[in-house]
Design an enzyme around this catalytic site. Sequence first.
Site, PDB file in Angstrom:
ATOM      1  N   GLU A  46       0.715  -1.229   0.289  1.00 28.28           N
ATOM      2  CA  GLU A  46      -0.119  -0.376   0.051  1.00 28.28           C
ATOM      3  C   GLU A  46       0.624   1.381   0.195  1.00 28.28           C
ATOM      4  O   GLU A  46       2.287   1.427   0.949  1.00 28.28           O
ATOM      5  CB  GLU A  46      -1.011  -0.368   1.447  1.00 28.28           C
ATOM      6  N   THR A  47       0.484   2.381  -0.940  1.00 28.63           N
ATOM      7  CA  THR A  47       0.482   3.857  -0.441  1.00 28.63           C
ATOM      8  C   THR A  47      -0.253   4.395   0.243  1.00 28.63           C
ATOM      9  O   THR A  47      -1.544   4.493  -0.343  1.00 28.63           O
ATOM     10  CB  THR A  47       1.331   4.409  -1.804  1.00 28.63           C
TER      11      THR A  47
END
Length: 262
Positions: A46-47
């Site tokens: 995830e970002t």
Amino acid sequence: MKQKLYQVDAFTDRVFSGNPAAVCPLMEWLDDSILQKIAMENNLAETAFYVKENDRFQIRWFTPEVEVDLCGHATLASAFVLFNLENYQEEVIQFYSPRSGDLMVSKKEDMLTLNFPADYYKETALAESLLACFTAKPLVAYKGKTDYLVEFENEQLIRELKPNLTAIAKLDARGLIVTAKGEEVDFVSRFFGPQVGVNEDPVTGSAHTTLIPYWAKKLQKNSLTAIQCSARSGYLLGEYLGDRVEISGKCVLYLSGELYLD
């Protein structure tokens, strides 16, 4: 255009363990296609992106392939960035997600605590689609808001499981949580999400919104210890609060830098 970028290992006290997340503090929202391209370029589970809005921060999370409804470790990492690198002075951060509502993170020394909505789950049949996901047979299966949860007999089975990612990708869910009673902690787990471009997530905070209520009821205790026993591994503390859960862990900074965007 320059854009700040941090990479933080969450739910650990040492680099190269826990779950890595990229964090991008924004002054204003970029186009969704740019956010997705940044997440794809980072190539992490995830970002997280956040924008300050009055006294809270709107937050969104992207895998390399899609935007997701909730991500615990990247929220923890975002709080670590605000507390330690972006000069946030209060002891509680109020995040807001358009997809998941109010999400709070508090700080006590080097421990960060997420306050998230508890998942609501119900038992479901051990259908062939679930049985095809592993060679070992689970004891029972449940379906939460976004994921399936299956319990196995012991921790060793969880550690040795070899998932059939092709079968898991066909499930009508974000992903699949596997869990068992722990040997040295209350419970252990792993998480598989090929549907969203993450074959195995190292440490999944959002999965613990299901795991904590499940094991709190099963073990008849509200304070829980947990390990997500992926190759990187992560340690979590959980507290069952009824309609919400607290998920606590530590973070460490791996890198900081700048993106160069056209």
